[in-house]
Design a protein around this motif. Structure first.
Motif, PDB file in Angstrom:
ATOM      1  N   LYS A 170      -0.571  -4.277   2.200  1.00  0.00           N
ATOM      2  CA  LYS A 170       0.812  -3.932   2.545  1.00  0.00           C
ATOM      3  C   LYS A 170       0.978  -2.522   3.109  1.00  0.00           C
ATOM      4  N   GLN A 171       0.229  -1.564   2.585  1.00  0.00           N
ATOM      5  CA  GLN A 171       0.387  -0.164   2.986  1.00  0.00           C
ATOM      6  C   GLN A 171       0.191   0.034   4.494  1.00  0.00           C
ATOM      7  N   ARG A 180       1.443  -0.834  10.607  1.00  0.00           N
ATOM      8  CA  ARG A 180       0.574  -0.097  11.545  1.00  0.00           C
ATOM      9  C   ARG A 180      -0.415  -1.033  12.220  1.00  0.00           C
ATOM     10  N   PHE A 181      -0.989  -1.962  11.461  1.00  0.00           N
ATOM     11  CA  PHE A 181      -1.955  -2.890  12.031  1.00  0.00           C
ATOM     12  C   PHE A 181      -1.308  -3.724  13.132  1.00  0.00           C
ATOM     13  N   TYR A 182      -0.143  -4.301  12.845  1.00  0.00           N
ATOM     14  CA  TYR A 182       0.524  -5.124  13.852  1.00  0.00           C
ATOM     15  C   TYR A 182       0.894  -4.311  15.084  1.00  0.00           C
ATOM     16  N   ALA A 183       1.406  -3.103  14.898  1.00  0.00           N
ATOM     17  CA  ALA A 183       1.841  -2.281  16.027  1.00  0.00           C
ATOM     18  C   ALA A 183       0.672  -1.683  16.798  1.00  0.00           C
ATOM     19  N   GLU A 184      -0.225  -1.014  16.114  1.00  0.00           N
ATOM     20  CA  GLU A 184      -1.284  -0.253  16.774  1.00  0.00           C
ATOM     21  C   GLU A 184      -2.473  -1.096  17.200  1.00  0.00           C
ATOM     22  N   VAL A 185      -2.859  -2.042  16.376  1.00  0.00           N
ATOM     23  CA  VAL A 185      -4.067  -2.811  16.663  1.00  0.00           C
ATOM     24  C   VAL A 185      -3.752  -4.070  17.468  1.00  0.00           C
ATOM     25  N   LEU A 186      -2.709  -4.781  17.070  1.00  0.00           N
ATOM     26  CA  LEU A 186      -2.379  -6.031  17.769  1.00  0.00           C
ATOM     27  C   LEU A 186      -1.308  -5.863  18.837  1.00  0.00           C
ATOM     28  N   GLY A 187      -0.664  -4.702  18.885  1.00  0.00           N
ATOM     29  CA  GLY A 187       0.370  -4.478  19.898  1.00  0.00           C
ATOM     30  C   GLY A 187       1.614  -5.321  19.687  1.00  0.00           C
ATOM     31  N   PRO A 199      -0.223 -15.093   4.135  1.00  0.00           N
ATOM     32  CA  PRO A 199      -1.531 -14.476   3.902  1.00  0.00           C
ATOM     33  C   PRO A 199      -1.610 -13.911   2.493  1.00  0.00           C
ATOM     34  N   ARG A 200      -2.806 -13.828   1.987  1.00  0.00           N
ATOM     35  CA  ARG A 200      -3.023 -13.289   0.643  1.00  0.00           C
ATOM     36  C   ARG A 200      -2.887 -11.769   0.684  1.00  0.00           C
ATOM     37  N   GLU A 201      -2.008 -11.226  -0.151  1.00  0.00           N
ATOM     38  CA  GLU A 201      -1.836  -9.771  -0.222  1.00  0.00           C
ATOM     39  C   GLU A 201      -2.761  -9.209  -1.284  1.00  0.00           C
ATOM     40  N   VAL A 202      -3.423  -8.117  -0.921  1.00  0.00           N
ATOM     41  CA  VAL A 202      -4.397  -7.474  -1.803  1.00  0.00           C
ATOM     42  C   VAL A 202      -4.074  -5.982  -1.855  1.00  0.00           C
ATOM     43  N   PRO A 203      -4.037  -5.390  -3.043  1.00  0.00           N
ATOM     44  CA  PRO A 203      -3.812  -3.939  -3.131  1.00  0.00           C
ATOM     45  C   PRO A 203      -4.936  -3.172  -2.432  1.00  0.00           C
ATOM     46  N   ALA A 204      -4.588  -2.048  -1.841  1.00  0.00           N
ATOM     47  CA  ALA A 204      -5.565  -1.240  -1.102  1.00  0.00           C
ATOM     48  C   ALA A 204      -6.785  -0.897  -1.949  1.00  0.00           C
ATOM     49  N   ALA A 205      -6.574  -0.581  -3.214  1.00  0.00           N
ATOM     50  CA  ALA A 205      -7.684  -0.178  -4.090  1.00  0.00           C
ATOM     51  C   ALA A 205      -8.690  -1.303  -4.314  1.00  0.00           C
ATOM     52  N   LEU A 241     -11.107 -11.697   6.375  1.00  0.00           N
ATOM     53  CA  LEU A 241     -10.777 -10.746   7.428  1.00  0.00           C
ATOM     54  C   LEU A 241      -9.616  -9.901   6.932  1.00  0.00           C
ATOM     55  N   ALA A 242      -9.674  -8.607   7.210  1.00  0.00           N
ATOM     56  CA  ALA A 242      -8.611  -7.698   6.797  1.00  0.00           C
ATOM     57  C   ALA A 242      -8.658  -6.476   7.703  1.00  0.00           C
ATOM     58  N   TYR A 243      -7.846  -5.497   7.401  1.00  0.00           N
ATOM     59  CA  TYR A 243      -7.835  -4.242   8.142  1.00  0.00           C
ATOM     60  C   TYR A 243      -7.809  -3.117   7.130  1.00  0.00           C
ATOM     61  N   MET A 244      -8.418  -2.023   7.496  1.00  0.00           N
ATOM     62  CA  MET A 244      -8.423  -0.840   6.634  1.00  0.00           C
ATOM     63  C   MET A 244      -8.701   0.378   7.492  1.00  0.00           C
ATOM     64  N   GLU A 245      -8.508   1.519   6.897  1.00  0.00           N
ATOM     65  CA  GLU A 245      -8.803   2.756   7.606  1.00  0.00           C
ATOM     66  C   GLU A 245     -10.318   2.901   7.737  1.00  0.00           C
ATOM     67  N   ARG A 246     -10.747   3.335   8.909  1.00  0.00           N
ATOM     68  CA  ARG A 246     -12.178   3.475   9.189  1.00  0.00           C
ATOM     69  C   ARG A 246     -12.874   4.332   8.130  1.00  0.00           C
ATOM     70  N   SER A 247     -12.190   5.345   7.640  1.00  0.00           N
ATOM     71  CA  SER A 247     -12.797   6.248   6.652  1.00  0.00           C
ATOM     72  C   SER A 247     -13.105   5.551   5.328  1.00  0.00           C
ATOM     73  N   GLU A 248     -12.497   4.390   5.084  1.00  0.00           N
ATOM     74  CA  GLU A 248     -12.724   3.636   3.845  1.00  0.00           C
ATOM     75  C   GLU A 248     -13.871   2.634   3.950  1.00  0.00           C
ATOM     76  N   VAL A 249     -14.369   2.393   5.151  1.00  0.00           N
ATOM     77  CA  VAL A 249     -15.400   1.380   5.372  1.00  0.00           C
ATOM     78  C   VAL A 249     -16.734   1.849   4.791  1.00  0.00           C
ATOM     79  N   ASP A 250     -17.417   0.912   4.125  1.00  0.00           N
ATOM     80  CA  ASP A 250     -18.775   1.162   3.655  1.00  0.00           C
ATOM     81  C   ASP A 250     -19.602  -0.107   3.898  1.00  0.00           C
TER      82      ASP A 250
END
Length: 142
Positions: free
Chosen positions: A68-69, A73-80, A102-108, A121-130
């Motif tokens: 949700k957080q 941004r994902f819809y606007a910036e990534v998908l336009g 869609p299934r909602e999952v807390p960021a943590a 499939l999901a979206y997250m900030e690049r800095s969180e990817v491992d």
């Protein structure tokens, strides 16, 4: 008339605010590490995240996860897409019974759920990817 301190405050605050906006973390599409896809066209990603398709082009079933957080941004910036229009679309689609939400999952918990859910499939900030998730490049439609 503007005082010296107001001019100085504006002069100091404006660059800080501009830097804060520029430092905003990039959102990326991520998936379960077992997915065999490197990139997806933007139209395919849009159809999947709007519930219009439940499979990747190679036939692999998907499980879309929303965080949700960063959703707007994902819809606007990534998908336009306009986030308000997407919200209206989902309200109508869910009410009509055409799609399940869609299934909602807390960021943590997002990375752990992606890693444990084949086809996720999901979206997250690049800095969180491992290494527990896979970045999937989005190719712009031509």
């Amino acid at each position: 008339m503007t005082s010296f301190s107001e001019v100085m405050l504006r002069g100091l605050l404006l660059p800080v605010l501009l830097l804060a906006g520029a430092a905003r973390a990039e959102l990326v599409l991520v998936g379960h590490p077992g997915l065999r896809v490197e990139a997806l066209p933007q139209g395919v990603v849009s159809r999947i995240f709007l519930g219009q398709s439940e499979r990747l082009p190679d036939g692999t079933p998907t499980q879309v996860l929303h965080e949700k957080q960063n959703q707007s941004r994902f819809y606007a910036e990534v998908l336009g897409r306009d986030p308000a229009q997407v919200e209206k679309y989902w309200a109508r689609a869910i009410f009509s019974g055409r799609v399940k939400p869609p299934r909602e999952v807390p960021a943590a918990a997002l990375k752990g759920v992606i890693a444990a859910t084949p086809g996720a499939l999901a979206y997250m900030e690049r800095s969180e990817v491992d290494a527990s998730v896979r970045i999937i490049r989005i190719e712009t439609d031509r």
